[in-house]
Design a protein around this motif. Structure first.
Motif, PDB file in Angstrom:
ATOM      1  N   ARG A 106      12.527  62.291  -1.301  1.00 30.28           N
ATOM      2  CA  ARG A 106      12.362  63.751  -1.359  1.00 30.28           C
ATOM      3  C   ARG A 106      13.705  64.463  -1.230  1.00 30.28           C
ATOM      4  NH1 ARG A 106       6.957  65.214   0.334  1.00 30.28           N
ATOM      5  NH2 ARG A 106       5.565  63.586  -0.455  1.00 30.28           N
TER       6      ARG A 106
ATOM      7  N   GLN B 234      15.702  66.981  -3.929  1.00 30.54           N
ATOM      8  CA  GLN B 234      15.794  68.382  -3.530  1.00 30.54           C
ATOM      9  C   GLN B 234      17.034  69.045  -4.136  1.00 30.54           C
ATOM     10  OE1 GLN B 234      14.654  70.378   0.548  1.00 30.54           O
ATOM     11  NE2 GLN B 234      16.592  69.309   0.788  1.00 30.54           N
TER      12      GLN B 234
ATOM     13  N   HIS C  57      18.744  76.996  -4.304  1.00 31.60           N
ATOM     14  CA  HIS C  57      17.434  76.346  -4.341  1.00 31.60           C
ATOM     15  C   HIS C  57      16.823  76.340  -2.947  1.00 31.60           C
ATOM     16  CE1 HIS C  57      18.900  72.667  -2.319  1.00 31.60           C
ATOM     17  NE2 HIS C  57      20.007  72.856  -3.011  1.00 31.60           N
TER      18      HIS C  57
ATOM     19  N   VAL D 143      15.254  74.909   0.400  1.00 30.77           N
ATOM     20  CA  VAL D 143      15.499  73.702   1.190  1.00 30.77           C
ATOM     21  C   VAL D 143      14.247  73.421   2.024  1.00 30.77           C
ATOM     22  CG1 VAL D 143      16.942  72.604   2.928  1.00 30.77           C
ATOM     23  CG2 VAL D 143      17.967  74.192   1.275  1.00 30.77           C
ATOM     24  N   TYR D 144      13.429  72.536   1.525  1.00 32.45           N
ATOM     25  CA  TYR D 144      12.199  72.190   2.232  1.00 32.45           C
ATOM     26  C   TYR D 144      12.434  71.119   3.290  1.00 32.45           C
ATOM     27  CZ  TYR D 144      10.136  74.458  -1.864  1.00 32.45           C
ATOM     28  OH  TYR D 144       9.803  75.357  -2.852  1.00 32.45           O
ATOM     29  N   TYR D 145      13.457  70.290   3.035  1.00 34.60           N
ATOM     30  CA  TYR D 145      13.732  69.162   3.936  1.00 34.60           C
ATOM     31  C   TYR D 145      15.161  69.288   4.471  1.00 34.60           C
ATOM     32  CZ  TYR D 145       9.872  67.662   0.949  1.00 34.60           C
ATOM     33  OH  TYR D 145       8.694  67.606   0.228  1.00 34.60           O
TER      34      TYR D 145
ATOM     35  N   VAL E  86       9.471  68.856  -4.896  1.00 37.99           N
ATOM     36  CA  VAL E  86      10.835  68.737  -5.423  1.00 37.99           C
ATOM     37  C   VAL E  86      10.818  67.769  -6.602  1.00 37.99           C
ATOM     38  CG1 VAL E  86      12.029  69.270  -3.263  1.00 37.99           C
ATOM     39  CG2 VAL E  86      11.358  66.915  -3.734  1.00 37.99           C
TER      40      VAL E  86
END
Length: 313
Positions: A26, A30, A39, A41-43, A140
């Motif tokens: 993941r 990303q 972009h 940033v989920y992680y 992602v």
């Protein structure tokens, strides 16, 4: 038997390291082909990534892609460690004093890793696509809605044939040749040095444990850039002809990552990569040592029984 021993060791290690592989995949996807800061940033880091995945996809999602991952370990490490052990059995890795020749170990680590990667590539392709699939809120990369390993293999084969199943294999082969050479040679030399200097005499497997940690660190540093490229090649969508939509190949992928994301992008996911590689390498190589010792013990006992029967007759 050498090939089976290597494969079983890989399966044992793969089960425990799989959650870190999910996180690594993941994080490597990303911000794909987007400049930093442009972009979502989920992680953010390993703990945050695990929390995010569990929150949106459930705790089972940390073991996404486990089935192809274990089959991949069986195939890749069965071939890789089997070839390496055969080279050792035929006297190609050691000098007259029975010490490991570093360059020979490096060469056969490279050859065996590349061979294993070729046979395991379809499983790695499916594993990557299963691991990347998530809830829309934290998605992602390209999302592949596969229902499982066999469904994915069938879907890819029907759409693009055998060549579709081996798409991205060249990236995987280069990745594994580098990683395998770094891992096995550093492990063999370090373990041998510790054994020759009578370190960790309380248990022969302690030297294997320490050496495998060193092997994991060396492998992670050398492997990560190619690992990022491999993940991108496997996860991208393809056109009707089976060609990648985003990347034409290794060089094109590397150039686009450098241009849009910068050099640091090649080390995306290095943290979870090491946390995956460390326990995986330790378990893999320690299991390998234990299983080889068990194999030798069974072979020796079998030979003793055969000799006793021969003497009685």
């Amino acid at each position: 038997m050498d090939f089976l021993v290597g494969g079983v060791a890989g399966v044992g290690a793969g089960f425990f390291s799989n959650p870190f592989d999910v996180v690594k995949t993941r994080m490597q996807l990303q911000g794909e082909l987007r400049a930093r800061g442009q972009h979502a940033v989920y992680y953010k880091n390993i703990p945050h990534a695990m929390y995010t995945i569990v929150k949106h996809d459930g705790i089972i999602a940390l073991q996404k892609g486990l089935v192809p991952a274990l089959w991949f370990q069986l195939v890749v490490n069965g071939v890789r460690l089997g070839i390496y052990q055969q080279a050792d059995n035929h006297g190609l890795l050691r000098d007259k004093q029975n010490n490991t020749k570093f360059l020979n170990s490096l060469l056969f680590g490279c050859i065996s890793g590349m061979s294993g990667a070729f046979f395991g590539s379809p499983l790695q392709l499916v594993k990557t696509q299963l691991m990347s699939y998530s809830s829309d809120k934290i998605a992602v990369g390209t999302q592949h809605a596969h229902n499982g390993m066999f469904f994915a293999l069938s879907k890819i084969y029907k759409k693009n044939g055998l060549s579709g199943l081996w798409r991205g294999a060249h990236g995987m082969m280069m990745r594994n040749s580098i990683g395998s050479a770094a891992q096995i040679s550093s492990y063999a030399v370090c373990k041998e040095w510790m054994d020759n200097n009578n370190m960790f005499q309380q248990s022969k497997y302690l030297s294997a444990f320490v050496a495998s940690n060193i092997g994991a660190l060396v492998k992670t540093v050398w492997l990560t850039p190619m690992d990022v490229i491999m993940t991108r090649l496997y996860n991208q969508n393809v056109d009707a002809s089976g060609n990648g939509v985003l990347y034409k190949g290794i060089i094109d992928c590397a150039q686009k990552i450098t241009k849009t994301e910068g050099i640091p992008a090649f080390y995306k996911g290095m943290g979870p990569s090491y946390l995956r590689q460390a326990p995986h390498t330790v378990l893999l190589l320690v299991f390998w040592d234990i299983l080889k010792d068990l194999q030798k013990k069974i072979t020796n006992e079998s030979n003793i029984i055969k000799n006793e029967k021969r003497l009685k007759s």
